[in-house]
Design a protein around this motif. Sequence first.
Motif, PDB file in Angstrom:
ATOM      1  N   LYS A   1      19.060   7.874 -25.629  1.00  0.00           N
ATOM      2  CA  LYS A   1      19.691   6.692 -26.242  1.00  0.00           C
ATOM      3  C   LYS A   1      19.889   5.605 -25.189  1.00  0.00           C
ATOM      4  O   LYS A   1      20.107   5.886 -24.030  1.00  0.00           O
ATOM      5  N   GLY A   2      19.855   4.388 -25.613  1.00  0.00           N
ATOM      6  CA  GLY A   2      20.046   3.275 -24.703  1.00  0.00           C
ATOM      7  C   GLY A   2      21.505   2.905 -24.487  1.00  0.00           C
ATOM      8  O   GLY A   2      21.811   1.998 -23.738  1.00  0.00           O
ATOM      9  N   GLN A   3      22.416   3.618 -25.124  1.00  0.00           N
ATOM     10  CA  GLN A   3      23.837   3.305 -24.991  1.00  0.00           C
ATOM     11  C   GLN A   3      24.623   4.540 -24.594  1.00  0.00           C
ATOM     12  O   GLN A   3      24.172   5.665 -24.795  1.00  0.00           O
ATOM     13  N   LYS A   4      25.792   4.311 -24.004  1.00  0.00           N
ATOM     14  CA  LYS A   4      26.636   5.425 -23.585  1.00  0.00           C
ATOM     15  C   LYS A   4      27.486   5.868 -24.774  1.00  0.00           C
ATOM     16  O   LYS A   4      28.242   5.078 -25.331  1.00  0.00           O
ATOM     17  N   LEU A   5      27.328   7.128 -25.165  1.00  0.00           N
ATOM     18  CA  LEU A   5      28.080   7.682 -26.288  1.00  0.00           C
ATOM     19  C   LEU A   5      28.827   8.926 -25.823  1.00  0.00           C
ATOM     20  O   LEU A   5      28.227   9.841 -25.261  1.00  0.00           O
TER      21      LEU A   5
ATOM     22  N   ASP B   1      31.031   8.730 -32.024  1.00  0.00           N
ATOM     23  CA  ASP B   1      29.882   8.695 -31.121  1.00  0.00           C
ATOM     24  C   ASP B   1      28.889   9.810 -31.434  1.00  0.00           C
ATOM     25  O   ASP B   1      27.678   9.622 -31.310  1.00  0.00           O
TER      26      ASP B   1
ATOM     27  N   LYS C   1      26.930   8.559 -34.360  1.00  0.00           N
ATOM     28  CA  LYS C   1      26.028   7.494 -33.908  1.00  0.00           C
ATOM     29  C   LYS C   1      24.836   8.086 -33.157  1.00  0.00           C
ATOM     30  O   LYS C   1      23.698   7.641 -33.330  1.00  0.00           O
TER      31      LYS C   1
END
Length: 148
Positions: A78-82, A90, A93
């Motif tokens: 993923k390109g985001q921190k979850l 999260d 997501k």
Amino acid sequence: MSIFSRIKDAIFGSAAAQEAPQAASAAAPPAQGSAAAPAPAGAATAPASQATASSPAPNAPMSQVDVEAVLTGLAAKKGQKLDWRKSIVDLMKLLDLDSSLEARKELAKELNYTGDTSDSAAMNVWLHKQVMAKLAASGGKVPEDLRT
């Protein structure tokens, strides 16, 4: 389909997708090696059949699914921190599922939450623990710290 079923299918399906290429690549070298290098017939056949017998079946039991490893792998892509280890939002997501309050209330109802759904913080903590516990009960390997 229930929300929990979508969560479980997303995790267990990702695990099956990761295992399939590994099983295929593990079986490929003996077949290619025996075709490229001439060897006695008995020697070429034995390793190939042993590799096939020891390779995990594509439809391996769900108890083989390492939930933490699957989720960690998905998070790395993923390109985001979850923070899926602590947050139900999260986690949902990460699995590309609807993480809205309404979806979480529906999941809470599905998992028999008896608390106040207006207290979303308490509900979210409970949901995360319940989802991890249910994944473990469904045959997933979930570390104890994620279930408590």
